[in-house]
Design a protein around this motif. Structure first.
Motif, PDB file in Angstrom:
ATOM      1  N   THR A 138       0.944  -1.208  -0.111  1.00  0.00           N
ATOM      2  CA  THR A 138      -0.057   0.025   0.038  1.00  0.00           C
ATOM      3  C   THR A 138       0.852   1.201  -0.015  1.00  0.00           C
ATOM      4  O   THR A 138       0.523   2.124  -0.775  1.00  0.00           O
ATOM      5  CB  THR A 138      -1.132   0.067   1.372  1.00  0.00           C
ATOM      6  N   GLN A 149       2.525   2.429  -3.485  1.00  0.00           N
ATOM      7  CA  GLN A 149       1.606   2.957  -4.626  1.00  0.00           C
ATOM      8  C   GLN A 149       2.084   4.161  -5.046  1.00  0.00           C
ATOM      9  O   GLN A 149       2.539   5.081  -4.236  1.00  0.00           O
ATOM     10  CB  GLN A 149       0.124   3.072  -4.097  1.00  0.00           C
ATOM     11  N   SER A 165      -1.974   8.702  -2.851  1.00  0.00           N
ATOM     12  CA  SER A 165      -1.440   7.969  -3.889  1.00  0.00           C
ATOM     13  C   SER A 165      -2.436   8.348  -5.219  1.00  0.00           C
ATOM     14  O   SER A 165      -3.364   8.869  -4.997  1.00  0.00           O
ATOM     15  CB  SER A 165      -1.599   6.551  -3.764  1.00  0.00           C
ATOM     16  N   SER A 201      -4.351   7.880  -9.072  1.00  0.00           N
ATOM     17  CA  SER A 201      -5.645   7.088  -9.481  1.00  0.00           C
ATOM     18  C   SER A 201      -5.233   6.493 -10.602  1.00  0.00           C
ATOM     19  O   SER A 201      -6.068   6.406 -11.490  1.00  0.00           O
ATOM     20  CB  SER A 201      -6.909   7.716  -9.191  1.00  0.00           C
ATOM     21  N   ARG A 217      -5.817   1.930  -1.986  1.00  0.00           N
ATOM     22  CA  ARG A 217      -5.401   3.070  -1.011  1.00  0.00           C
ATOM     23  C   ARG A 217      -5.678   2.309   0.415  1.00  0.00           C
ATOM     24  O   ARG A 217      -6.206   1.197   0.469  1.00  0.00           O
ATOM     25  CB  ARG A 217      -6.696   3.898  -1.052  1.00  0.00           C
ATOM     26  N   SER A 276      -4.963  10.946   1.985  1.00  0.00           N
ATOM     27  CA  SER A 276      -3.857   9.707   1.853  1.00  0.00           C
ATOM     28  C   SER A 276      -4.487   8.463   1.844  1.00  0.00           C
ATOM     29  O   SER A 276      -3.802   7.502   1.528  1.00  0.00           O
ATOM     30  CB  SER A 276      -2.650   9.951   2.478  1.00  0.00           C
ATOM     31  N   HIS A 286      -8.412   5.877   1.896  1.00  0.00           N
ATOM     32  CA  HIS A 286      -9.711   5.828   1.421  1.00  0.00           C
ATOM     33  C   HIS A 286     -10.617   7.008   1.931  1.00  0.00           C
ATOM     34  O   HIS A 286     -10.778   7.349   3.001  1.00  0.00           O
ATOM     35  CB  HIS A 286     -10.264   4.600   1.557  1.00  0.00           C
ATOM     36  N   GLY A 306     -10.005   9.050  -0.784  1.00  0.00           N
ATOM     37  CA  GLY A 306      -9.040   9.712  -1.601  1.00  0.00           C
ATOM     38  C   GLY A 306      -8.824  11.212  -1.310  1.00  0.00           C
ATOM     39  O   GLY A 306      -9.352  11.628  -0.351  1.00  0.00           O
TER      40      GLY A 306
END
Ligand SMILES: Cc1cc2nc3c(=O)[nH]c(=O)nc-3n(C[C@H](O)[C@H](O)[C@H](O)COP(=O)(O)OP(=O)(O)OC[C@H]3O[C@@H](n4cnc5c(N)ncnc54)[C@H](O)[C@@H]3O)c2cc1C
Length: 502
Positions: free
Chosen positions: A312, A315, A451, A453, A462, A479, A481, A483
């Motif tokens: 994770t 990413q 991260s 997309s 995420r 940073s 979920h 986003g």
């Protein structure tokens, strides 16, 4: 305590909660947890709240919103006031922007994005020659894609098995291939408007709303234009900073304690659960901790004794930004709140950012001006220009050289488009670059949205809003979920509060 507040606030005593960071995600989480009956303390490394959503004032009286400038889904702010039993308009006001954006193309074409979809489509037909029904058809598809997926991907934890027990979620997942997992945003836009690269460029730009590359990001992200063209862009009274300011005031009224200038140095753990925090000043006991700090430094610096979710954390990062804050000694009536000066070669620009980790010689320039709406943001007859270029996150580039070169390119592009030597009009200046963004907010590499997309699976990769190893540890902010960006940070707070309540 007001009657309405006591009516809304939970009666059962809950364990005290600590929040690391007073970014918009941390502030919103503080409000929600306070309303749920937790005693909340927010530890903030800086001298004040807001994180990326801070403000600055330059000599001569030019005020700027430091980071975000585009505001969508305002009901997510209203919701927090309503939950607290307050009438939102008494605490936070905003208006729908019309027009939304002024676009300037290198060939001299100027196009206005009106809030009304029909009017915008007519403008596109008149200026770019694309029939209005084709534009409306594209916007309709953007709305359908948004409606099919937003609830699932933005409002729920994607990392809890129970999420997948809902019929709505299974329907949204089934719709993904049809919405475009195998093509990119750019391919989708080129297929929609094969005859008009300028319109493709206009819609490709929406990839930058979450720091992505339209030439890599999946076509599912073609739902982003609906946010602005369908649901609207808004301007808060007093500027974007008013969002953070009004919510901190609400949090304080609910009893949240903000401890500024007190960075957290370690999250303390024992036997698989969180036990407290060590700050620069003290050690505190807490069984419930929410990190609003970027997830990478949360693991690397605050949890260095614990195993980290390496896949994770590895990413690819989103883009960052280079911002010039300029006090400008003239008014430009042809400019609005949001203005885009497009580059000649958009592909070159994104290749530079995501492949070569540099800034193209001729980048697209975004100029945000709030003094037209908030006259106190600049002296009479002047304007406050927030001038931003998308750039890679910090990987040790030679920033002083890149900043100097890009400043010249930016001045050249806007001066050419406006027919005026803008450099001569700069009365005050401040610069914020990726290392500066990291230094002020702890965002890894100064990435704006955590991260990127660019990958089809990015939403699932995420970091979740909770720790899979440590009981009592949760995550909010851009940073993790769902986003980055103001609305998603506000939604992360809602998801965290729901997870804690469950
Ligand atoms: C230049 C720029 C332009 C943007 N444009 C837009 C836009 O137009 N629209 C939009 O919606 N979004 C935009 N964004 C993104 C948006 O600003 C962010 O997604 C959002 O503000 C991030 O909020 P957050 O909750 O993740 O916290 P952050 O803003 O990242 O704040 C984190 C906070 O945690 C604190 N902190 C970090 N480590 C510690 C520690 N160890 N102890 C205590 N405190 C700590 C930091 O000091 C900071 O205050 C932009 C961002 C930038 C920088």
């Amino acid at each position: 305590m007001s009657a309405s507040r006591s009516a809304r606030k939970s009666n059962s005593p809950k364990q005290p909660a600590a929040i690391i960071g007073a970014g918009i995600g941390g502030i919103a989480t503080a409000v929600r947890l306070a309303l749920a009956g937790h005693k909340v303390t927010v530890f903030e490394a800086q001298e004040s709240f807001g994180g990326k959503m801070h403000q600055l004032v330059l000599p001569g009286g030019y005020r700027f919103d430091g980071g975000p400038s585009l505001f969508t889904l305002p009901h997510l702010v209203d919701e927090l006031f309503r939950l607290a039993g307050r009438e939102p308009k008494e605490h936070f006001r905003y208006q729908r922007l019309d027009p939304i954006t002024q676009y300037f193309f290198p060939d001299g074409t100027q196009l206005t994005a009106w809030a009304d979809e029909e009017k915008f489509a007519q403008e596109v037909e008149q200026k770019l020659g694309v029939p209005a029904p084709e534009v409306l058809q594209f916007l309709k598809r953007s709305r359908l894609a948004y409606d099919a997926t937003a609830d699932t991907f933005l409002q729920k934890s994607l990392h809890k098995a129970r999420t997948y027990l809902s019929a709505d979620v299974l329907k949204a997942l089934a719709a993904l291939p049809r919405l475009g997992l195998t093509s990119t945003m750019h391919q989708r836009h080129t297929a929609a408007f094969p005859q008009e690269p300028r319109l493709v460029q206009l819609f490709d730009r929406f990839a930058t709303y979450n720091g992505s590359d339209p030439y890599q990001a999946p076509a599912t992200l073609s739902m982003i234009p609906h946010l602005e063209h369908g649901l609207g862009a808004f301007y808060p009274e007093g500027g974007i900073y008013a969002i953070a300011e009004s919510l901190v005031k609400l949090a304080e009224e609910l009893g949240v304690q903000f401890r500024y200038n007190e960075p957290v140095e370690e999250i303390l753990t024992a036997a698989g659960r969180v036990t407290g925090l060590r700050t620069t000043q003290e050690v505190y006991d807490f069984g419930l901790v929410v990190s609003n700090m970027d997830v990478v430094p949360t693991y690397r610096r605050l949890l260095h004794k614990e195993p980290a979710p390496e896949r994770t954390l590895r990413q690819p990062r989103s883009s960052s930004a280079l911002i010039f804050y300029w006090g400008i000694g003239q008014r430009f009536p042809q400019l609005g709140v949001h203005n885009i000066f497009f580059s000649e070669d958009y592909k070159r620009e994104f290749d530079a950012i995501f492949q070569e980790k540099t800034i193209a010689a001729d980048p697209t320039v975004y100029v945000n001006i709030t003094s037209g709406h908030t006259p106190t943001d600049a002296p009479e007859g002047h304007e406050n220009w927030f001038v931003m270029v998308n750039v890679p996150h910090d990987q040790g580039q030679d920033w002083p050289t890149l900043v100097a070169r890009t400043r010249e390119a930016v001045l050249s592009r806007v001066s050419q488009a406006l027919g005026t030597d803008v450099g001569q009009l700069i009365r005050a200046e401040h610069v914020w670059d990726p290392p500066g963004i990291e230094a002020r907010t702890s965002s890894f590499g100064g990435a704006l949205y955590g991260s990127s997309s660019n990958n089809t699976m990015a939403a699932f990769l995420r970091h979740p809003n909770f720790s899979q190893q440590l009981e009592g540890l949760y995550f909010c902010g851009g940073s993790v979920h769902p986003g980055g960006g103001i609305p998603l940070c506000l939604l992360s707070a809602r998801i965290v509060a729901d997870l804690i309540a469950q």
